[in-house]
Design an enzyme around this catalytic site. Sequence first.
Site, PDB file in Angstrom:
ATOM      1  N   LYS A  12     -10.737 -21.953  33.414  1.00  0.00           N
ATOM      2  CA  LYS A  12     -11.828 -22.495  34.232  1.00  0.00           C
ATOM      3  C   LYS A  12     -12.617 -21.361  34.877  1.00  0.00           C
ATOM      4  O   LYS A  12     -13.846 -21.333  34.808  1.00  0.00           O
ATOM      5  CB  LYS A  12     -11.235 -23.420  35.305  1.00  0.00           C
ATOM      6  CG  LYS A  12     -12.216 -24.422  35.847  1.00  0.00           C
ATOM      7  CD  LYS A  12     -11.544 -25.367  36.848  1.00  0.00           C
ATOM      8  CE  LYS A  12     -10.697 -26.420  36.179  1.00  0.00           C
ATOM      9  NZ  LYS A  12      -9.851 -27.152  37.144  1.00  0.00           N
ATOM     10  N   ARG A  17      -9.753 -25.191  43.201  1.00  0.00           N
ATOM     11  CA  ARG A  17      -9.439 -25.724  41.873  1.00  0.00           C
ATOM     12  C   ARG A  17      -8.439 -24.814  41.169  1.00  0.00           C
ATOM     13  O   ARG A  17      -8.632 -23.606  41.110  1.00  0.00           O
ATOM     14  CB  ARG A  17     -10.715 -25.794  41.028  1.00  0.00           C
ATOM     15  CG  ARG A  17     -11.925 -26.248  41.791  1.00  0.00           C
ATOM     16  CD  ARG A  17     -13.218 -26.055  41.005  1.00  0.00           C
ATOM     17  NE  ARG A  17     -13.296 -26.892  39.820  1.00  0.00           N
ATOM     18  CZ  ARG A  17     -14.294 -26.819  38.933  1.00  0.00           C
ATOM     19  NH1 ARG A  17     -15.264 -25.911  39.079  1.00  0.00           N
ATOM     20  NH2 ARG A  17     -14.300 -27.607  37.885  1.00  0.00           N
ATOM     21  N   GLY A  64      -0.119 -31.214  35.304  1.00  0.00           N
ATOM     22  CA  GLY A  64       1.030 -30.811  36.119  1.00  0.00           C
ATOM     23  C   GLY A  64       0.591 -29.842  37.196  1.00  0.00           C
ATOM     24  O   GLY A  64       1.270 -29.647  38.191  1.00  0.00           O
ATOM     25  N   MET A 114      -1.962 -28.398  40.251  1.00  0.00           N
ATOM     26  CA  MET A 114      -2.517 -29.080  41.413  1.00  0.00           C
ATOM     27  C   MET A 114      -3.900 -29.659  41.126  1.00  0.00           C
ATOM     28  O   MET A 114      -4.726 -29.035  40.479  1.00  0.00           O
ATOM     29  CB  MET A 114      -2.623 -28.109  42.588  1.00  0.00           C
ATOM     30  CG  MET A 114      -2.906 -28.814  43.892  1.00  0.00           C
ATOM     31  SD  MET A 114      -3.440 -27.685  45.190  1.00  0.00           S
ATOM     32  CE  MET A 114      -5.185 -27.588  44.856  1.00  0.00           C
ATOM     33  N   ARG A 146     -15.540 -26.027  28.533  1.00  0.00           N
ATOM     34  CA  ARG A 146     -14.418 -25.515  27.726  1.00  0.00           C
ATOM     35  C   ARG A 146     -14.551 -26.103  26.333  1.00  0.00           C
ATOM     36  O   ARG A 146     -15.249 -27.100  26.139  1.00  0.00           O
ATOM     37  CB  ARG A 146     -13.067 -25.915  28.332  1.00  0.00           C
ATOM     38  CG  ARG A 146     -12.886 -27.412  28.430  1.00  0.00           C
ATOM     39  CD  ARG A 146     -11.563 -27.787  29.079  1.00  0.00           C
ATOM     40  NE  ARG A 146     -11.596 -29.179  29.489  1.00  0.00           N
ATOM     41  CZ  ARG A 146     -10.811 -29.711  30.411  1.00  0.00           C
ATOM     42  NH1 ARG A 146      -9.928 -28.976  31.036  1.00  0.00           N
ATOM     43  NH2 ARG A 146     -10.900 -30.980  30.708  1.00  0.00           N
ATOM     44  N   HIS A 184      18.754 -36.895   6.736  1.00  0.00           N
ATOM     45  CA  HIS A 184      18.409 -37.256   5.368  1.00  0.00           C
ATOM     46  C   HIS A 184      17.179 -38.153   5.348  1.00  0.00           C
ATOM     47  O   HIS A 184      16.216 -37.927   4.616  1.00  0.00           O
ATOM     48  CB  HIS A 184      19.600 -37.967   4.704  1.00  0.00           C
ATOM     49  CG  HIS A 184      19.311 -38.418   3.297  1.00  0.00           C
ATOM     50  ND1 HIS A 184      18.818 -39.674   3.018  1.00  0.00           N
ATOM     51  CD2 HIS A 184      19.408 -37.779   2.114  1.00  0.00           C
ATOM     52  CE1 HIS A 184      18.632 -39.781   1.709  1.00  0.00           C
ATOM     53  NE2 HIS A 184      18.995 -38.639   1.141  1.00  0.00           N
ATOM     54  N   SER A 220      12.350 -18.670  -6.971  1.00  0.00           N
ATOM     55  CA  SER A 220      11.819 -19.633  -6.022  1.00  0.00           C
ATOM     56  C   SER A 220      12.777 -19.660  -4.838  1.00  0.00           C
ATOM     57  O   SER A 220      13.985 -19.853  -5.024  1.00  0.00           O
ATOM     58  CB  SER A 220      11.723 -21.007  -6.685  1.00  0.00           C
ATOM     59  OG  SER A 220      11.379 -21.968  -5.719  1.00  0.00           O
ATOM     60  N   CYS A 243      10.194 -23.204  -2.158  1.00  0.00           N
ATOM     61  CA  CYS A 243      10.232 -24.636  -2.428  1.00  0.00           C
ATOM     62  C   CYS A 243      11.037 -25.402  -1.380  1.00  0.00           C
ATOM     63  O   CYS A 243      11.312 -26.573  -1.538  1.00  0.00           O
ATOM     64  CB  CYS A 243      10.777 -24.904  -3.823  1.00  0.00           C
ATOM     65  SG  CYS A 243      12.479 -24.369  -4.016  1.00  0.00           S
ATOM     66  N   TYR A 292       3.113 -18.476  -4.443  1.00  0.00           N
ATOM     67  CA  TYR A 292       2.758 -19.860  -4.132  1.00  0.00           C
ATOM     68  C   TYR A 292       3.719 -20.442  -3.111  1.00  0.00           C
ATOM     69  O   TYR A 292       4.814 -19.931  -2.898  1.00  0.00           O
ATOM     70  CB  TYR A 292       2.746 -20.728  -5.397  1.00  0.00           C
ATOM     71  CG  TYR A 292       4.105 -20.940  -6.029  1.00  0.00           C
ATOM     72  CD1 TYR A 292       4.936 -21.986  -5.599  1.00  0.00           C
ATOM     73  CD2 TYR A 292       4.564 -20.120  -7.045  1.00  0.00           C
ATOM     74  CE1 TYR A 292       6.184 -22.178  -6.160  1.00  0.00           C
ATOM     75  CE2 TYR A 292       5.805 -20.306  -7.618  1.00  0.00           C
ATOM     76  CZ  TYR A 292       6.619 -21.338  -7.164  1.00  0.00           C
ATOM     77  OH  TYR A 292       7.858 -21.533  -7.706  1.00  0.00           O
TER      78      TYR A 292
HETATM   79  P1  ADP Z   1      -9.895 -30.832  36.441  1.00  0.00           P
HETATM   80  O1  ADP Z   1      -9.410 -29.571  35.849  1.00  0.00           O
HETATM   81  O2  ADP Z   1      -8.856 -31.843  36.666  1.00  0.00           O
HETATM   82  O3  ADP Z   1     -11.096 -31.360  35.713  1.00  0.00           O
HETATM   83  P2  ADP Z   1     -11.698 -29.683  38.350  1.00  0.00           P
HETATM   84  O4  ADP Z   1     -11.307 -28.491  39.126  1.00  0.00           O
HETATM   85  O5  ADP Z   1     -12.590 -29.486  37.214  1.00  0.00           O
HETATM   86  O6  ADP Z   1     -10.395 -30.458  37.922  1.00  0.00           O
HETATM   87  O7  ADP Z   1     -12.357 -30.684  39.387  1.00  0.00           O
HETATM   88  C1  ADP Z   1     -12.576 -31.996  39.092  1.00  0.00           C
HETATM   89  C2  ADP Z   1     -13.965 -32.409  39.509  1.00  0.00           C
HETATM   90  O8  ADP Z   1     -14.194 -32.074  40.848  1.00  0.00           O
HETATM   91  C3  ADP Z   1     -15.063 -31.704  38.769  1.00  0.00           C
HETATM   92  O9  ADP Z   1     -15.340 -32.307  37.574  1.00  0.00           O
HETATM   93  C4  ADP Z   1     -16.217 -31.895  39.721  1.00  0.00           C
HETATM   94  O10 ADP Z   1     -16.799 -33.156  39.517  1.00  0.00           O
HETATM   95  C5  ADP Z   1     -15.555 -31.827  41.048  1.00  0.00           C
HETATM   96  N1  ADP Z   1     -15.768 -30.510  41.624  1.00  0.00           N
HETATM   97  C6  ADP Z   1     -14.999 -29.409  41.535  1.00  0.00           C
HETATM   98  N2  ADP Z   1     -15.555 -28.375  42.186  1.00  0.00           N
HETATM   99  C7  ADP Z   1     -16.717 -28.822  42.708  1.00  0.00           C
HETATM  100  C8  ADP Z   1     -17.751 -28.231  43.483  1.00  0.00           C
HETATM  101  N3  ADP Z   1     -17.722 -26.952  43.831  1.00  0.00           N
HETATM  102  N4  ADP Z   1     -18.787 -28.998  43.812  1.00  0.00           N
HETATM  103  C9  ADP Z   1     -18.836 -30.292  43.446  1.00  0.00           C
HETATM  104  N5  ADP Z   1     -17.901 -30.914  42.715  1.00  0.00           N
HETATM  105  C10 ADP Z   1     -16.837 -30.183  42.353  1.00  0.00           C
HETATM  106 MG    MG Z   2     -12.555 -30.204  35.376  1.00  0.00          MG
HETATM  107 MG    MG Z   3     -11.322 -33.323  35.006  1.00  0.00          MG
END
Ligand code: ADP
Ligand code: MG
Ligand code: MG
Length: 891
Positions: free
Chosen positions: A29, A99, A108, A110, A355, A471, A780, A847, A867
Amino acid sequence: MNADTKWVYAFGGGNSEGEAGMRELLGGKGANLAEMAKLGLPVPPGFTITTGVCTAFYENDRQYPGELNGQVEAALAQLEAAVDKKFGDPANPLLVSVRSGARASMPGMMDTVLNLGLNDETAEGLAQLSGDRRFAYDSYRRFIQMYSDVVMGVDHGIFEDILESFKEENDYSLDTELTAEDWETIVREYKQAAASELGRDFPSDPREQLWGAIGAVFGSWMTDRAKTYRKLHDIPASWGTAVNVQAMVFGNMGETSATGVAFTRDPSTGDTGYYGEFLINAQGEDVVAGIRTPQCLTEAMREKMGDPSPSMEQALPESYAELAAVFDKLERHYRDMQDIEFTVERGRLWMLQTRNGKRTAKAALKIAVDMASEGLISETDAVMRVDPAQLDQLLHPTLDPEATRDVLTAGLPASPGAACGAVVFDSDEAEARAKDGEKVILVRIETSPEDIHGMHAAEGIVTARGGMTSHAAVVARGMGRPCVSGAGQIKIDYASKQFTVGRRTITDGEIITIDGASGQVLFGEAKMIKPELTGDFAKLMSWADASRRMKVRTNAETPADCQTAVEFGAEGIGLCRTEHMFFDADRIAAVREMILSDGQDGRVTALDKILPMQRDDFKAIFRIMETRPATIRLLDPPLHEFLPHTEEDVADVAAATGLPADLLMQRARDLAESNPMLGHRGCRLGITYPEIYEMQARAIFEAQVAVEKETGVKPVAEVMIPLVATSAELAILKARVAGVAQAVAEETGGQPQYLIGTMIELPRAALRAGDIAHDAEFFSFGTNDLTQTTFGLSRDDAGKFLGDYLEAGIFEKDPFVSLDKDGVGDLVRIAAERGRATREGLKLGICGEHGGDPSSIDFCEETGLDYVSCSPYRVPIARLAAAQARLRRQS
Ligand code: ADP
Ligand code: MG
Ligand code: MG
């Protein structure tokens, strides 16, 4: 690590210190946010705390590096300058999101916290500054709920309950009906609820909030959920996660604000055209959270779905046009389909994430082929883009994802595809009923070689016992039959012809559906989708073939399998096992007669009965294979596998041979071995009973001559002597087989085209390959047995403890599924080298089951094999994997 290690990287605001190539340090990210900012796209500025901090934190007894605090403060100051706001300043508050972001996107971890930096003072300041009280307190209540839940572990249910009862009391049905004053009330109640849960006041100091959230992200790296996910996906704990702190932009500032998620192409079909959803006046995860129904991004999508709400294209045309331009720019830049998150604040577009998008196999193919046609990527790029294992999804009928599922139980997803039919518990009956046109599912406690015909006749197989390499699993994969193995909750009662699972009882003839992809067993007939080898598929395969060095053959012994394999592009047969041909109901009697006869005369009489049948088998195969070479393995398994088991079977043999039943029983007892896998089998049979191999060789050569006469096309046979340990064994048997060829040539006037070679499946054979290659015209690698004999590990018994070995990290992968490159691989390398030192250009192939496994195929390319051979349904997978293995070594 030293005192000037850089722990924090800024992005946006005209100063991006990171870029896409730095995902190891910044996480996916963070690296992509920096890259987008560099590209000049509108990204709210922020900074990334590196994965290095996470690693250092755990190496150092959960202590941050000393310099971190200072570096974060400096980055925060820079961020404040960039957006001209101040963190914690009631007059002009900066709010941020926190984030998480690992190298690979990882559930998993946060969840994101939005609107961090709010407290009673800054919320009031935000209300003044924006002129929108409702927006300010909507943001504040979101923050309290998110922070309490995500950072402090307070159950979010208590907040939802508060909001629900408030709405009920005030006769509201939608969140959008709440006024600014309503949200202020909610905020007060939320804070009280949080305080009573926490036993202290909800933190109001923005810096305390920030460090709390940062600590929670790093803490989430070691939760059980994250650990489990990493284990399942081979992600090392040492990778760590990064933390992104980013200035907030607001999609909840009224009717000209919005938030959304999009793909630059359809991730399930691969169709061109943007694909996505958005919500007006909303924030963050509202789109996926299901609180309100999101609207379509484009008009095209809205029309297709018949959605009455306006699309973004209609509702916010200017932002949409800007967004579309960003999509194109990002696709061209990353040269791949992007998965994008964005927000519109009062008409201004902001990019929050991009991504490479996840996609179905079908979409992967179409996108790769389309992008190559568009000139965005090369044809070889396209070949590299598709995951060979994913093609499996396209090669079998599969369950309609929309189908309703009445799940009885689940076992192991042993062989992919879906199948539906009537429950049958016996292989003979499965065969008989299939002949009558009934579709059946064979349900067994486990299967043995005697069930082959039943498995072949069935649409799919379920076993109560056995693992992924049992099997049933191996044979089903080989045949391309869907299979669920080890469905341990199923209790089968053969006598009453029914099985129970939980409190449900399923009786013979009732319809079930199995899903080999998920391991589910369903009651009734569930809707399926037929495999569809589209034009894209064929095109990508042709590009793969152009890049490939190794040939791809198939392991097949029935005409039907050979036909399927040829249609999937097989260039020959790498392994035709002749013993399966012996199990057919009309031949097993003659085979048993041959085995149980005391002397050579008796055996020859019985073999004379088998010869024409075997010759017909080979003729059918040669007709299909035309000039493609067919490696035919002479009889391999221990004879006991063919012995009669019941008194009835013995009586049949007695009648056919005229020998007394008790003598036959005695002979069966004599043949019993305590360790048959290491006993009288393979070429050892050929040494003791030369007439068996001579019959088989004759059947092959006569079939070749006959088919050539019939079709004018010259079949190519590669006669394979199994389980050779010494060069002497091969020398003796080769002479006999060659003698038969000569005799057939003289008798028929034809000239069969053949090679004689051996299977390398014993460590001694691999080590002495130099000697063996004097007689062998090809090797083989029988890596199933070579794995068993190298490890001294029985495949049939390993299932019971393999799990412990994988768990303990002794095996990284099941060595019967993915070739052990160090040990077994060493023997393969040694044999290849020594064999070719004796005989230049010695033909080498594999094989074992590994021939269809992409990572093992990569090993074969590296080792210079000619092969690989795999089951018919894996041929396209192997073609692609072989091409990728080659391309990897060319770049
Ligand atoms: P995930 O990886 O679960 O998608 P994100 O970190 O991308 O989590 O956050 C989820 C959502 O939170 C983003 O799609 C966006 O809509 C919102 N978000 C995250 N950061 C910001 C920000 N700086 N301003 C506004 N919305 C945000
Ligand atoms: Mg996201
Ligand atoms: Mg998301």
